[in-house]
Scaffold this motif. Structure first.
Motif, PDB file in Angstrom:
ATOM      1  N   ASN A  83      46.229  50.701  43.711  1.00 24.97           N
ATOM      2  CA  ASN A  83      45.779  49.886  44.317  1.00 24.97           C
ATOM      3  C   ASN A  83      47.067  48.585  44.846  1.00 24.97           C
ATOM      4  N   ALA A 143      45.807  49.152  48.363  1.00 23.09           N
ATOM      5  CA  ALA A 143      44.532  48.391  48.925  1.00 23.09           C
ATOM      6  C   ALA A 143      45.551  47.059  48.650  1.00 23.09           C
ATOM      7  N   ARG A 175      38.912  48.136  59.501  1.00 22.62           N
ATOM      8  CA  ARG A 175      38.591  48.281  58.389  1.00 22.62           C
ATOM      9  C   ARG A 175      36.384  48.024  58.288  1.00 22.62           C
ATOM     10  N   LEU A 176      36.497  46.861  58.952  1.00 18.64           N
ATOM     11  CA  LEU A 176      34.240  46.951  58.722  1.00 18.64           C
ATOM     12  C   LEU A 176      33.844  47.841  59.947  1.00 18.64           C
ATOM     13  N   TYR A 231      40.629  31.472  58.230  1.00 17.39           N
ATOM     14  CA  TYR A 231      41.900  32.847  57.770  1.00 17.39           C
ATOM     15  C   TYR A 231      43.368  31.903  58.912  1.00 17.39           C
ATOM     16  N   ASN A 251      45.282  40.027  44.207  1.00 12.99           N
ATOM     17  CA  ASN A 251      44.903  41.154  43.450  1.00 12.99           C
ATOM     18  C   ASN A 251      44.816  40.941  42.001  1.00 12.99           C
ATOM     19  N   ARG A 291      42.201  39.237  40.355  1.00 18.59           N
ATOM     20  CA  ARG A 291      41.718  40.165  39.810  1.00 18.59           C
ATOM     21  C   ARG A 291      41.380  41.105  39.410  1.00 18.59           C
ATOM     22  N   VAL A 292      42.792  41.926  38.917  1.00 22.41           N
ATOM     23  CA  VAL A 292      42.266  42.856  38.751  1.00 22.41           C
ATOM     24  C   VAL A 292      42.669  42.520  37.067  1.00 22.41           C
ATOM     25  N   PRO A 295      36.620  33.498  38.265  1.00 19.44           N
ATOM     26  CA  PRO A 295      37.013  32.976  39.718  1.00 19.44           C
ATOM     27  C   PRO A 295      37.127  31.761  40.238  1.00 19.44           C
ATOM     28  N   GLU A 331      32.305  38.338  40.354  1.00 15.01           N
ATOM     29  CA  GLU A 331      33.165  37.998  41.922  1.00 15.01           C
ATOM     30  C   GLU A 331      32.262  37.835  43.072  1.00 15.01           C
ATOM     31  N   ASP A 335      34.822  40.635  54.828  1.00 14.29           N
ATOM     32  CA  ASP A 335      36.787  41.490  54.313  1.00 14.29           C
ATOM     33  C   ASP A 335      37.146  40.862  53.211  1.00 14.29           C
ATOM     34  N   LYS A 336      37.002  39.880  52.905  1.00 17.70           N
ATOM     35  CA  LYS A 336      37.299  39.059  51.482  1.00 17.70           C
ATOM     36  C   LYS A 336      36.160  40.099  49.883  1.00 17.70           C
ATOM     37  N   MET A 385      35.557  42.864  50.627  1.00 16.97           N
ATOM     38  CA  MET A 385      36.206  44.626  50.292  1.00 16.97           C
ATOM     39  C   MET A 385      37.347  44.022  49.359  1.00 16.97           C
ATOM     40  N   ASP A 386      38.153  43.410  49.281  1.00 18.18           N
ATOM     41  CA  ASP A 386      39.746  42.919  49.018  1.00 18.18           C
ATOM     42  C   ASP A 386      38.635  42.941  47.076  1.00 18.18           C
ATOM     43  N   MET A 387      38.095  42.651  46.778  1.00 15.13           N
ATOM     44  CA  MET A 387      37.069  42.267  45.918  1.00 15.13           C
ATOM     45  C   MET A 387      37.103  43.594  45.384  1.00 15.13           C
ATOM     46  N   SER A 400      37.506  46.136  46.527  1.00 14.51           N
ATOM     47  CA  SER A 400      38.480  47.723  45.959  1.00 14.51           C
ATOM     48  C   SER A 400      39.655  47.167  45.010  1.00 14.51           C
ATOM     49  N   ALA A 401      39.807  46.066  44.280  1.00 17.27           N
ATOM     50  CA  ALA A 401      40.548  45.360  42.801  1.00 17.27           C
ATOM     51  C   ALA A 401      39.394  45.689  41.776  1.00 17.27           C
TER      52      ALA A 401
END
Ligand SMILES: Nc1ncnc2c1ncn2[C@@H]1O[C@H](COP(=O)(O)OP(=O)(O)OP(=O)(O)O)[C@@H](O)[C@H]1O
Ligand SMILES: Nc1ncnc2c1ncn2[C@@H]1O[C@H](COP(=O)(O)OP(=O)(O)OP(=O)(O)O)[C@@H](O)[C@H]1O
Ligand SMILES: [Mg+2]
Ligand SMILES: [Mg+2]
Lengths: 510, 325, 290, 325
Positions: B40, B43, B241-242, B253, B290, B293-294, B299, C39, C48-49, C51-53, C55-56
């Motif tokens: 994590n 991440a 990444r994508l 952004y 993060n 979310r964890v 949301p 979510e 990419d957001k 993706m972050d979700m 991985s969380a």
């Protein structure tokens, strides 16, 4: 003989202002040429033309006899023309050394800056000036006087052939001025041509070889300093003669005390300060640079509240945490740094004059009575001889001295019972200075209590009914009006480790 | 003496700037056992990389007293151009990397020209760039993503782990490594070089710098170009990444990056700022997202809590600096 | 923490459509006794957001994951990570181009948009100018719906001319302004298709504000504003998916997969055309939300 | 004499500020016969109303040298609260109107407190507010829109036309009328009242104002509250236009409003700005969007052209003011 610099029929217009009307000016190598004139006469503008900041609309500039183009400050620098600007042009977030060497940083490989050499070089300049200054201190943290020293050091670092000093001593104290003069004499001996602008008449006598006087953007005349009496120069400047009056100390034994300060302190900057001020009295504050006079004024005014001590206003203990509290209690404070603490530079003259008194000229809806403000603004413009095309001119477009007058007008309009003036005549010409002295005396006569902080001893002596002297954050003594300069200097240099023995007048030690 | 004290004070301040971050990390670790796990944490770092690089680029511009709204769409445009070069033209990987950085630098130079030469306020100049680049990305790609399937190794730019190969217990993704390299480089530029000096000087008092005979316009353009090049690196990272250049990405952004900069203590008025602060600001934001979310916070509550914590973190910072009575 | 955890990573969460999916998922979660979280990013470009979700979500070691990919390729490394950790993945809303998901619960958007095109053509007499107000230029659903509509028109209704495709991001107000501009540009416009709830409502608003007559509006999804517009006759009709069903089926399949049961690889949750005539039919009413 | 000249100069400048707008309108009218039609002009005006009101609100804050990123989500939150009061609690219309404005003013006051009392930089304070309000709107509504079907006359707030009833040839929607009323009011406040004077003074030199004995904190809070109240009006307008409070709306509106302000010549550095400029800025933006749509330019090209024209318009403005040599 070829003049080092020759400016011929220079013309410059700004929107609404004809600042220079065909001015001639010349400078020889190895001379100090004083440039004099009332506020707004065009001195700074002329010198900005010479240093590439402004492009003249007409006329030509010759250096070493050949015509030159000065499209940018860089071009002027390349010709060996350096300038100390009247309005400090420093980067507040950078250190002293970084400011001095901006644009000429000593470099290592990869565009790296040789910071160590830069600091050492700066330190060397200050050593030459006999000034203790840490090259690594951020400029924003320095007092305005010390910022002025940085500007001077920066100008010296250019090793220019022509050095223009636009009121370099406005913020300086006698001892620093003496140091500066030593430097100027040395440069003159080396053949540097120096243009020296100042409103302090005694300096002109002391340092200059020739004097050029300007009035209303015109060249009035150039004379040899040695054989021209000061009064003649003043007459050339203001078009009339001025009489110098001596201070008359009124009898205030029965007057009420307006302000009393007891045991005031904040950290090491201010220590156990106590004094009292009566209605109708002018109390002068003398001291060397950094003595803490400004700090004291700011503490009383609530700009930076003190840690300890009491302030008693009209017999009642007062709690002053913000300037708003102070003003509500009838205390006004004119700051020594007009640009940062005194003026809203982007606003017009009228709005600045009204800034501290707005609610008084507004109805219940908050509507401002512009008509009345216009009348008032024009009244002050007339009374203080503020040179501006109209009262809606943005203050940043006024000359330095005229800006100062606007700040004074602001506090006069506010009509406080207790007024603290910190360097009120900084950058103000002799004619207007006399006018301001008269105004202060009138205010005192009306029963206002006034504190005047000034680095010019003659000014302190000329105005004060009593003279308080500070040194290193302490009040070292209070002298009666008309005391001698020697007495003041003795107190101003009285270090903490020297036992307090000599007292003159009433001194409160707590 | 006084100076030494001042320096010690400054160092303490910098250490203390971590405070909010540490508090957040400890808080989340206590709240959820799944938070403080190597995977994590990786991440979170990975999530910081793109925003962090963008934020470092825009830090430069903010220190000059400017702003750059185009960083998000510029990043995308750089990714798209990389896609054009690598996938459509089939060039080798290094050419793609160069393309990304060069595209960024050129666009930055254009923004810089708008600002320095044409005296267009940075907000407008870069808003214009933002819109133009957004449209251009869509036009170039025909609104479809470009995939990098034909360029072997492209995904390792951000997703591989050089460090992980050496120290298997710390599989720090390359994207994070790149973030730290960029941070180090920019910190060095800001602290040691002429360019860095002028960056601060311009933000502090541009007129004074000009009066000192410095060609302020040229330097400003150089700074915008540098920031643009850094956006190019962010473009590479996100594309890697994508595994694709997503032409519609990027809007929004800029706000996140600027927020990281400001949380990190850089003033929008210019003249001051640090890369370390920006890095911490970016980390605070990704730890926050993060962690919430964890913890499976709903949301809509995540947004509320994020907003509140940002305000509190900066308030704590102000208290610490003694700015609030 | 003995309850199974099933996070759903969707393409959004603020829109009514996604809320309906969430409602279905929550219902299944309650019935099956598992914890469901839901979510999604703010808009469908934030690949990419997402993706972050994801991985969380993986950090929480879930029993299974539901995933509506904004870009399937981009998600592959994380999906592989899920596969390695033995976490089954169920794709929903639109498919994932990969063999990792064990099941897909989705609507065929292309076919649904084609049905919208047929209905539109029928309503305007098979000829005239038609425009599309779409919600997104790049997302899968945006592309599928506008292309599905346009292509069907080209193939089956050649006399219908698509004069414009504009994108309003699903923002009601932007879609309203777009509609007004479109009607100004084409005073002889016959019909407009709004590709999601926000776009469709925007079209209705724009037409209403202009007081334009004779415009045939076809919408997508439901929501109170759309059903009201259909009842009032402002909107001719709309396509509805079965969002509640999507959510429900996704969680059901996820739980089954987590327990090691075999699941149907394709769960077609279907789509329907509804208008004034059938809006109150029980079959339709069941898939509408408001 | 001199003063008169100066005034005439200033007036000319203001007239000239319309130049870009006029050029755009003439251009589009020539390009498409459908552009310059009463109904399309009304549509453009209507499209300006919400953004225009927001932009006027944020103009106040920008003049103080601040920024407000929360205006978009605050607008939504005000709409939501109006929905709660009108639809859920069934109160009469005027209560709803008051609620919108009061909600805006209170939230503005909170932002103002963050900025003035807690010394949080405006960017962060209002970013925090933005996120909090975004979440709160979703939470209060349960992410569902609230419809105003039970409040007769609610839609006429923005969509009706008082003027149209008097002069049928000019069916100016009420929303536009409200925009102009707000503009007039704020222009009056800025130009004639103490509050307005302090707004400029704070942006020009806050410390000097404080040292003039003005309670700067209180005035700043008042200005933020006023701006918040204006966002409340924008919230009413958008709710009335959509006949609903859409909780997910609002993000991104801040950028558009700030862009209108800056295009209108207000400096982000504070101290100067005009309502008229902002109005023109907002009109430029909506004429541009509408015109390009009416001309049927492809959407991706619309963004590119919009970006380019914004840059060009501001550049023309700089040329006119003689700022570019
Ligand atoms: N940029 C400008 N725009 C308009 N007017 C200006 C500008 N700069 C200077 N002026 C005007 O030109 C005149 C000359 O100003 P200048 O600064 O040269 O005076 P000065 O002799 O240096 O006065 P001081 O002793 O007060 O410094 C003043 O009336 C001033 O208001
Ligand atoms: N030589 C110096 N070295 C270090 N700090 C100094 C020096 N001179 C001034 N300062 C700083 O300035 C503070 C006091 O300055 P202040 O402005 O109150 O004095 P002042 O008597 O008004 O003198 P000035 O003529 O500079 O206005 C000190 O507390 C110190 O921080
Ligand atoms: Mg001068
Ligand atoms: Mg002082």
């Amino acid at each position: 003989m070829i003049e080092l610099v020759q400016m011929e029929v220079i013309d410059k217009r700004f929107p609404g202002v004809h600042a220079l009307k065909g001015v001639d000016f010349s400078l020889r190598a190895g001379e100090v040429h004083a440039l004099m004139g009332e506020n707004g006469a065009g001195k700074s503008t002329l010198m900005k033309c010479l240093s590439g900041v402004y492009q003249p609309d007409g006329g030509r500039i010759l250096v070493d006899g050949s015509e030159v183009a000065l499209p940018s400050p860089r071009a002027a620098q390349d010709l060996g023309i350096g300038i100390i600007h009247q309005e400090l042009a420093l980067m507040r977030d950078l250190t002293v050394a970084q400011n001095i060497w901006i644009g000429r940083e000593p470099r290592l490989s990869f565009g790296r800056i040789d910071e160590r050499r830069q600091n050492a070089d700066a330190a060397a300049i200050f050593a030459g000036m006999n000034v203790a200054m840490d090259p690594r201190a951020p400029v924003g943290s320095l007092t305005i006087a010390r910022q002025q020293m940085v500007e001077i050091a920066k100008a010296l670092s250019y090793r220019s052939r022509v050095l223009i000093m636009d009121e370099p001593t406005a913020a300086l104290n006698d001892s620093e001025i003496a140091e500066l003069f030593t430097i100027i004499r040395k440069l003159r001996a080396e053949g540097v041509g120096i243009v020296y602008i100042s409103h302090k008449m005694d300096e002109i006598r002391e340092i200059s070889d020739r004097v050029t006087v300007m009035r209303d953007g015109e060249h009035v005349g150039t004379v040899e300093a040695a054989d021209t009496p000061i009064s003649k120069i003043i007459t050339m400047m203001v078009g009339r003669e001025l009489t110098d009056e001596a201070v008359t100390v009124p009898d205030l034994t029965i007057a009420e005390t307006a302000l009393e300060v007891r045991n005031l302190g904040r950290g090491r900057d201010l220590q156990k300060i106590g004094f009292s001020l009566k209605k109708g009295e002018i109390l002068g504050f003398a001291g060397l640079m950094g003595a803490g006079r400004t700090e004291l004024a700011r503490a009383i005014f609530g700009a930076e509240p003190p840690d300890q001590g009491e302030i008693i206003v009209h017999g009642k203990p007062a709690k002053i945490c913000t300037p708003a509290d102070a003003v509500r209690l009838g205390i006004g404070y004119l700051s020594e740094d007009r640009k940062h603490y005194g003026l809203a530079l982007g606003m017009d003259v009228r709005a600045n004059i009204a800034l501290a008194s707005l609610p008084r000229y507004a109805d219940r809806l908050g509507r401002i009575d512009e008509k009345q403000l216009a009348v008032i603004a024009r009244d002050y413009i007339g009374r203080l001889a503020i040179r501006t095309p109209h009262d809606r001119q943005e203050v940043r477009l006024l000359s330095g001295g005229n800006q100062q007058k606007v700040v004074i007008a602001k506090w006069l309009l506010r009509d406080c019972d207790i007024l603290i003036f910190d360097e009120p005549t900084r950058g103000i010409d002799v004619g207007a200075k006399a006018e301001i002295y008269r105004l202060l005396n009138d205010l005192a006569a009306q029963g206002k209590a006034i504190i005047v902080i000034s680095s010019e001893l003659p000014e302190v002596l000329r105005l004060s009914h009593r003279i308080a002297v500070m040194c290193e954050g302490r009040l070292t003594g209070i002298l009666p009006g008309g005391a001698s300069q020697e007495q003041i200097m003795a107190l101003a240099t009285q270090r903490e480790d020297i036992a307090v023995s000599q007292t003159a007048g009433e001194i409160k030690w707590t | 003496m006084d100076l030494k004290q001042a320096r010690r004070g400054a160092a303490q301040q910098k250490l203390l700037a971590f405070a909010s971050l540490i508090v957040l990390i400890v808080g989340f670790s206590l709240a959820s056992p799944n938070f403080f796990q190597v995977s994590n944490i990786m991440a979170i770092l990975q999530a910081t990389s793109v925003n962090g690089v963008l934020a470092i680029g825009v830090t430069l511009i903010i220190i000059t007293g400017g702003i750059d709204l185009s960083i998000g769409t510029l990043m995308t445009f750089c990714a798209v151009m990389t896609g054009v070069v690598l996938t459509w033209a089939g060039m080798p990987l290094p050419v793609g990397v160069l393309t990304a950085i060069a595209t960024g630098a050129i666009c930055g130079l254009i923004s810089g020209t708008f600002v320095a030469k044409m005296k267009i306020p940075p907000f407008i100049a870069t808003l214009g760039m933002m819109l133009m680049l957004k449209g251009l990305s869509l036009i170039v790609t025909g609104t479809r993503p470009i995939y990098f399937n034909d360029t072997p190794g492209f995904t390792t730019i951000a997703q591989g782990s050089l460090i992980g190969r050496l120290v298997p217990a710390f599989p720090v993704p390359n994207g994070v490594l790149i973030l730290f390299i960029v941070a180090g480089l920019v910190a060095w530029i800001l602290g040691r070089t002429v360019l860095g000096r002028y960056t601060f000087a311009l933000g502090s008092n541009e007129e004074a710098v000009r009066l000192s005979g410095v060609n302020t316009d040229a330097w400003k353009m150089a700074i915008y170009a540098l920031a643009g090049g850094i956006c190019g690196i962010a473009g590479l990272l996100i594309a890697s990444r994508l595994n694709s250049a997503q032409p519609a990405l990027g809007l929004g952004y800029e706000l996140e990056a600027i927020a990281a900069v400001v949380i990190g203590g850089t003033s929008l008025a210019g003249g001051r700022g640090t890369v370390l602060g920006t890095l911490i600001g970016a980390l605070i934001m990704s730890v926050l997202t993060n962690g919430l979310r964890v913890m499976s916070v709903a949301p809509e509550w995540q947004t509320v809590v994020t907003g509140a914590i940002i305000v509190i973190a900066v308030y704590a910072d102000q208290l610490r600096r003694g700015k609030v009575g | 923490q003995d309850k199974m955890l099933v996070p759903l990573i969707s393409k959004g969460f603020q829109h009514q459509f996604w809320q309906a999916v969430k409602a279905g998922a929550d219902k299944a979660g309650e019935e099956l006794g598992v914890t469901v979280t839901f979510e999604g990013p703010d808009n469908e470009s934030q690949v990419d957001k997402q993706m972050d979700m994801l991985s969380a979500a993986l950090a929480n070691k879930p029993a299974a994951i539901g995933f509506a990919a904004l870009d399937s390729q981009a998600a592959i490394p994380l999906l592989r990570q899920a596969q390695e950790a033995n976490i089954p993945v169920i794709a929903f809303d639109s498919g994932v181009d990969s063999d990792i998901p064990v099941a897909t619960a989705a609507t065929d958007n292309v076919a649904a948009a084609a049905l919208a095109a047929d209905k539109m053509a029928e309503l305007i007499g098979d000829e005239g100018k038609v425009a599309v107000v779409a919600h997104d230029q790049t997302s899968r659903t945006g592309v599928d719906r506008s292309e599905g509509f346009v292509n069907r028109m080209k193939e089956a209704h050649p006399k219908v001319e698509i004069v414009a495709i504009e994108y309003g991001g699903g923002d009601h107000l932007k879609s309203t302004e777009i509609t007004k501009a479109l009607l100004a540009a084409h005073p002889d416009m016959k019909g407009i298709f709004g590709t999601n709830e926000g776009s469709a409502i925007g079209v209705v608003n724009g037409v209403r504000e202009l007081g334009a007559q004779g415009i045939t509006i076809v919408g997508y999804d439901s929501g109170k504003a759309q059903t009201d517009a259909i009842r009032e006759g402002l909107m001719a009709g709309a396509i509805t998916q079965n969002p509640v069903g999507i959510g429900y089926e996704t969680v059901r399949a996820a739980v089954a997969a987590a327990k090691g049961e075999t699941v149907e690889p394709v769960i077609d949750t279907g789509f329907y055309w509804y208008d004034q005539s059938n809006i109150d039919d029980p079959e339709i009413a069941a898939v509408l939300y408001d």
